[in-house]
Design an enzyme around this catalytic site. Sequence first.
Site, PDB file in Angstrom:
ATOM      1  CG  HIS A 128      15.244  -9.707 -28.472  1.00  0.00           C
ATOM      2  ND1 HIS A 128      16.172 -10.437 -28.958  1.00  0.00           N
ATOM      3  CD2 HIS A 128      15.668  -8.868 -27.968  1.00  0.00           C
ATOM      4  CE1 HIS A 128      17.337  -9.828 -28.500  1.00  0.00           C
ATOM      5  NE2 HIS A 128      16.978  -8.478 -27.725  1.00  0.00           N
ATOM      6  CB  CYS A 139      -2.675   4.316 -37.103  1.00  0.00           C
ATOM      7  SG  CYS A 139      -2.602   2.953 -37.412  1.00  0.00           S
TER       8      CYS A 139
HETATM    9  N1  APR Z   1      19.989 -26.649 -26.945  1.00  0.00           N
HETATM   10  C1  APR Z   1      21.501 -26.340 -26.327  1.00  0.00           C
HETATM   11  N2  APR Z   1      22.097 -24.807 -26.731  1.00  0.00           N
HETATM   12  C2  APR Z   1      21.651 -25.326 -28.065  1.00  0.00           C
HETATM   13  C3  APR Z   1      21.057 -25.583 -27.965  1.00  0.00           C
HETATM   14  C4  APR Z   1      20.251 -26.981 -28.234  1.00  0.00           C
HETATM   15  N3  APR Z   1      19.449 -27.585 -28.370  1.00  0.00           N
HETATM   16  N4  APR Z   1      20.421 -25.394 -29.802  1.00  0.00           N
HETATM   17  C5  APR Z   1      21.322 -23.837 -29.943  1.00  0.00           C
HETATM   18  N5  APR Z   1      22.153 -24.386 -28.498  1.00  0.00           N
HETATM   19  C6  APR Z   1      22.623 -22.901 -27.800  1.00  0.00           C
HETATM   20  C7  APR Z   1      23.592 -22.573 -29.588  1.00  0.00           C
HETATM   21  O1  APR Z   1      25.265 -23.115 -29.141  1.00  0.00           O
HETATM   22  C8  APR Z   1      23.759 -21.331 -29.134  1.00  0.00           C
HETATM   23  O2  APR Z   1      24.770 -20.729 -28.598  1.00  0.00           O
HETATM   24  O3  APR Z   1      22.359 -22.012 -28.170  1.00  0.00           O
HETATM   25  C9  APR Z   1      22.374 -20.608 -28.757  1.00  0.00           C
HETATM   26  C10 APR Z   1      22.346 -19.720 -29.247  1.00  0.00           C
HETATM   27  O4  APR Z   1      22.502 -18.432 -30.309  1.00  0.00           O
HETATM   28  P1  APR Z   1      22.469 -17.532 -30.587  1.00  0.00           P
HETATM   29  O5  APR Z   1      21.502 -18.045 -32.291  1.00  0.00           O
HETATM   30  O6  APR Z   1      23.119 -16.601 -30.368  1.00  0.00           O
HETATM   31  O7  APR Z   1      20.458 -17.164 -29.844  1.00  0.00           O
HETATM   32  P2  APR Z   1      20.213 -16.036 -28.936  1.00  0.00           P
HETATM   33  O8  APR Z   1      21.007 -16.132 -27.823  1.00  0.00           O
HETATM   34  O9  APR Z   1      18.983 -15.877 -28.576  1.00  0.00           O
HETATM   35  O10 APR Z   1      20.595 -14.621 -30.147  1.00  0.00           O
HETATM   36  C11 APR Z   1      20.181 -13.590 -29.355  1.00  0.00           C
HETATM   37  O11 APR Z   1      20.056 -12.062 -31.739  1.00  0.00           O
HETATM   38  O12 APR Z   1      19.742 -11.458 -33.855  1.00  0.00           O
HETATM   39  C12 APR Z   1      19.216 -12.159 -32.045  1.00  0.00           C
HETATM   40  O13 APR Z   1      17.754 -10.496 -31.435  1.00  0.00           O
HETATM   41  C13 APR Z   1      17.870 -11.944 -31.573  1.00  0.00           C
HETATM   42  O14 APR Z   1      17.105 -12.752 -29.873  1.00  0.00           O
HETATM   43  C14 APR Z   1      18.092 -13.326 -31.024  1.00  0.00           C
HETATM   44  C15 APR Z   1      19.422 -12.578 -30.334  1.00  0.00           C
END
Ligand code: APR
Length: 266
Positions: A128, A139
């Site tokens: 991403h 540009c």
């Molecule tokens: N340890 C383990 N898991 C964790 C922790 C932690 N300290 N903190 C949060 N989580 C988990 C949450 O429970 C959740 O399931 O990490 C996950 C984060 O999920 P999202 O918020 O959906 O993030 P992500 O999966 O990276 O999102 C994907 O969506 O909008 C976007 O572009 C953005 O790259 C991102 C994409």
Amino acid sequence: MATVLLPLPEDIARGARLLRAAQRIVAFTGAGVSTESGIPDFRSPGGIWSRYRPVLYHEFLGDPEARRRYWRMQRELYPTLAGAQPNAAHRALAALWELGRLDCVITQNIDALHQRAGCPPDCVIELHGNGTRVGCLQCGRTWPRAEVQPRLEAGEDDLRCEACGGLLKPTTVAFGQPMPERELREAQRRAAGCDLMLVIGSTLVVYPAADIPVCALEAGARLIIVNLSATPLDDRADVVLRGHAGPTMEALLAAPAARLEDPPSA
Ligand code: APR
């Protein structure tokens, strides 16, 4: 972290045995690997998408009001991103790299914390993009993101390229914006070539990124998921480690069954 959540010792031991047996580990990370560095994730309660409405790429291109909304969010979130330091989970992956056990990290994150923890840049595939730079959509010139923050704080809210007048945007991938093709292909190739996929901190709901662990499964790899909440791939995982990423990764690497200094063995 108020309360540290750690998986059951027997689950850590099962994960550690898989680590020990693996010849080629690929990690796939999401926002949850960086929350312990102080960067909020997107979909947990209080996450970024509960505070801001995402700006779609076509809205960014065509609607000045959407761009103002986008840059407002940027101005507010950037100081947290800029001040964040790698945490124990980033360091654990860098340690696996040092030990020669990690093929690469495929990340959805734009915070560059894997690199700052010690993973060489060519071992990190950013699906991403990267939030440390801003580019002109016309540009192609780029600047450090840090140089743009003073402009936002001085009140600019629809940033233009000083060279050509084109729209500026961080070199990250917005919803609806094409994914970087080379990175996506490389991620698919590396996932299909690993024997252990280690997912850390992702809800696995955003595509095509969320298909990467599936590529590994379909090629016969084992799957470990480290995440605080459930994911759609939990049923297909060999081990689900429900815990905070940093302490869980530390426990996994330190588990006697991992014996990471020894050569891999089944
Ligand atoms: N340890 C383990 N898991 C964790 C922790 C932690 N300290 N903190 C949060 N989580 C988990 C949450 O429970 C959740 O399931 O990490 C996950 C984060 O999920 P999202 O918020 O959906 O993030 P992500 O999966 O990276 O999102 C994907 O969506 O909008 C976007 O572009 C953005 O790259 C991102 C994409």
